[in-house]
Design a protein around this motif. Structure first.
Motif, short mmCIF file in Angstrom:
data_model
loop_
_atom_site.label_atom_id
_atom_site.label_comp_id
_atom_site.label_asym_id
_atom_site.label_seq_id
_atom_site.Cartn_x
_atom_site.Cartn_y
_atom_site.Cartn_z
N GLY A 1 0.78 -1.23 0.00
CA GLY A 1 0.00 0.00 0.00
C GLY A 1 0.81 1.27 0.00
N GLY A 2 2.11 1.19 -0.18
CA GLY A 2 2.90 2.39 -0.32
C GLY A 2 3.57 2.93 0.93
N GLN A 3 3.34 2.32 2.09
CA GLN A 3 4.03 2.83 3.27
C GLN A 3 5.52 2.49 3.17
N LEU A 4 6.34 3.41 3.65
CA LEU A 4 7.79 3.24 3.58
C LEU A 4 8.39 3.69 4.91
N PRO A 5 9.55 3.15 5.25
CA PRO A 5 10.16 3.49 6.54
C PRO A 5 10.79 4.87 6.54
N ILE A 6 10.95 5.43 7.73
CA ILE A 6 11.73 6.65 7.89
C ILE A 6 13.13 6.35 7.35
N GLY A 7 13.68 7.26 6.56
CA GLY A 7 15.00 7.06 5.98
C GLY A 7 14.97 6.49 4.57
N TRP A 8 13.79 6.17 4.05
CA TRP A 8 13.67 5.57 2.72
C TRP A 8 14.29 6.45 1.64
N VAL A 9 14.05 7.75 1.73
CA VAL A 9 14.51 8.68 0.69
C VAL A 9 16.03 8.63 0.54
N GLY A 10 16.75 8.47 1.64
CA GLY A 10 18.21 8.42 1.58
C GLY A 10 18.77 7.09 1.10
N GLY A 11 17.91 6.10 0.93
CA GLY A 11 18.35 4.78 0.50
C GLY A 11 18.88 3.95 1.66
N PRO A 12 19.10 2.67 1.41
CA PRO A 12 19.57 1.80 2.49
C PRO A 12 20.98 2.18 2.95
N THR A 13 21.21 2.05 4.25
CA THR A 13 22.53 2.34 4.80
C THR A 13 23.38 1.09 4.93
N ALA A 14 22.77 -0.09 4.84
CA ALA A 14 23.51 -1.35 4.95
C ALA A 14 22.62 -2.49 4.45
N THR A 15 23.25 -3.63 4.24
CA THR A 15 22.55 -4.85 3.85
C THR A 15 22.99 -5.97 4.79
N ILE A 16 22.04 -6.79 5.17
CA ILE A 16 22.33 -8.02 5.91
C ILE A 16 22.02 -9.16 4.96
N ALA A 17 23.03 -9.93 4.61
CA ALA A 17 22.88 -10.94 3.56
C ALA A 17 21.98 -12.10 3.95
N ASP A 18 22.04 -12.54 5.20
CA ASP A 18 21.25 -13.71 5.58
C ASP A 18 20.80 -13.61 7.03
N LEU A 19 19.55 -13.25 7.19
CA LEU A 19 18.92 -13.23 8.50
C LEU A 19 17.55 -13.85 8.31
N TYR A 20 17.24 -14.87 9.05
CA TYR A 20 15.98 -15.61 8.90
C TYR A 20 15.80 -16.14 7.48
N VAL B 1 16.70 -14.81 4.55
CA VAL B 1 16.58 -13.85 3.45
C VAL B 1 17.55 -12.69 3.65
N SER B 2 17.72 -11.89 2.60
CA SER B 2 18.54 -10.70 2.64
C SER B 2 17.67 -9.50 3.05
N TRP B 3 18.27 -8.53 3.75
CA TRP B 3 17.55 -7.38 4.28
C TRP B 3 18.29 -6.09 3.95
N LYS B 4 17.54 -5.00 3.82
CA LYS B 4 18.09 -3.66 3.65
C LYS B 4 17.76 -2.86 4.92
N LEU B 5 18.75 -2.10 5.40
CA LEU B 5 18.58 -1.26 6.58
C LEU B 5 18.36 0.19 6.16
N TYR B 6 17.29 0.78 6.66
CA TYR B 6 16.99 2.20 6.43
C TYR B 6 17.00 2.89 7.78
N GLN B 7 17.60 4.08 7.83
CA GLN B 7 17.68 4.81 9.09
C GLN B 7 17.34 6.28 8.88
N GLY B 8 16.70 6.84 9.88
CA GLY B 8 16.37 8.26 9.86
C GLY B 8 15.84 8.67 11.22
N VAL B 9 15.67 9.96 11.41
CA VAL B 9 15.18 10.48 12.67
C VAL B 9 13.70 10.79 12.55
#
Length: 124
Positions: free
Chosen positions: A25-44, A46-54
């Motif tokens: 439905g289009g919801q996105l995390p805080i920090g989405w605009v700046g792009g991911p700050t890191a990737t975790i290759a294998d957690l549970y 699957v691969s994950w992208k980390l987004y951060q913002g205030v």
């Protein structure tokens, strides 16, 4: 919520951690605009992208992990693995306190009917 002080979940030194299993439905995390700050290759599995913002309303840094492949059906995982993966990325120091824990879903528009069941066991 984690923080360097026990019981702190509201000061700007606290951090909000979010694990997004699915999003539509289009919801996105805080920090989405700046792009991911890191990737975790294998957690549970699957691969994950980390987004951060205030969060401008609270002044608290929000760190959100979004999976490259969305989860469907039942999810089962050890929260400690998630926390340790974030600590390894330097999101926070391993000496922080976990002060608040929540699980759930967050419909943000329209008429939403959520049929979900949450089972959470915390062992200290």
């Amino acid at each position: 919520m984690v923080a360097p002080t026990a019981g702190d979940s509201t000061s700007s030194k606290a951090q909000e951690l979010m694990l997004w299993l699915d999003y539509t439905g289009g919801q996105l995390p805080i920090g989405w605009v700046g792009g991911p700050t890191a990737t975790i290759a294998d957690l549970y599995g699957v691969s994950w992208k980390l987004y951060q913002g205030v969060n401008e309303d609270t002044g608290i840094t929000v760190s959100s992990l979004l999976p490259d492949t969305l989860f469907t059906g039942t999810f089962e995982g050890d929260v400690k693995e998630w926390l340790m993966a974030l600590a390894e990325l330097g999101v926070f120091d391993e000496t922080v306190f976990v002060n608040v824990g929540n699980a759930g879903t967050e419909p943000f528009y329209g008429k939403a009917k959520v049929e979900a069941e949450v089972g959470l066991e915390i062992k200290l």
